[in-house]
Motif scaffolding. Structure first.
Motif, mmCIF file in Angstrom:
data_model
loop_
_atom_site.group_PDB
_atom_site.id
_atom_site.type_symbol
_atom_site.label_atom_id
_atom_site.label_comp_id
_atom_site.label_asym_id
_atom_site.label_seq_id
_atom_site.Cartn_x
_atom_site.Cartn_y
_atom_site.Cartn_z
ATOM 1 N N ARG A 1 0.837 -1.212 0.000
ATOM 2 C CA ARG A 1 0.000 0.000 0.000
ATOM 3 C C ARG A 1 0.868 1.258 0.000
ATOM 4 N NH1 ARG A 1 -2.883 -3.177 3.656
ATOM 5 N NH2 ARG A 1 -2.019 -2.046 5.430
ATOM 6 N N THR B 1 1.046 4.229 -2.988
ATOM 7 C CA THR B 1 0.822 5.642 -2.689
ATOM 8 C C THR B 1 2.008 6.504 -3.098
ATOM 9 O OG1 THR B 1 -0.565 5.028 -0.807
ATOM 10 C CG2 THR B 1 0.308 7.270 -0.829
ATOM 11 N N LYS C 1 2.571 9.299 -6.422
ATOM 12 C CA LYS C 1 2.972 10.683 -6.156
ATOM 13 C C LYS C 1 4.275 11.012 -6.887
ATOM 14 C CE LYS C 1 3.638 13.907 -2.366
ATOM 15 N NZ LYS C 1 3.719 14.075 -0.917
ATOM 16 N N GLU D 1 5.604 6.481 5.018
ATOM 17 C CA GLU D 1 4.365 5.804 4.631
ATOM 18 C C GLU D 1 4.298 4.393 5.212
ATOM 19 O OE1 GLU D 1 0.800 6.305 3.145
ATOM 20 O OE2 GLU D 1 2.182 7.966 3.058
#
Length: 130
Positions: free
Chosen positions: A31, A35, A39, A122
């Motif tokens: 995950r 993400t 970006k 993250e």
């Protein structure tokens, strides 16, 4: 809500929890990769050189993400050979002679450093949510 575990069940409950941890960590990392890589692609598209002429902007628009067996890869699908030339600079050759030098236009290294930092943040955030 309070959960009651009998002493004879404790070992199997702990074993199950320990068995689930690696899978949960892998999912958290996946995950986080998704993400951060999205970006990064967005940043590369915004900061890449666009050039002039009829193909202006093709290089900048070509950034993409793909999953491989080794992890997530961010690459330029339209002009993959151009990344090194733009990042590091190169000689300009015409008719076998060097006529000048193209200056480096660093745009990947900064994003790479940003991705490394964001990935740690993250993954930590994902693992805290487990």
């Amino acid at each position: 809500m309070k959960v009651q575990i009998k002493p004879e069940q404790l070992q199997s409950v702990v074993q199950q929890m320990l068995h689930d941890i690696p899978q949960k960590c892998d999912n958290a990392i996946d995950r986080a990769e998704a993400t951060v890589s999205k970006k990064a692609v967005k940043t590369l598209k915004a900061t890449s050189p666009t050039g002039n002429g009829p193909q202006a902007g093709t290089y900048a628009k070509g950034w993409s993400v793909k999953k491989s067996k080794d992890g997530t890869v961010i690459y330029n699908r339209t002009n993959p050979g151009l990344t090194h030339l733009l990042e590091k600079g190169h000689d300009i050759i015409r008719n076998g002679r060097k006529v000048g030098e193209a200056a480096a236009q660093p745009h990947i290294k900064a994003v790479e450093e940003q991705v490394a930092e964001e990935m740690i943040e993250e993954v930590t955030k994902e693992l805290d949510n487990l």
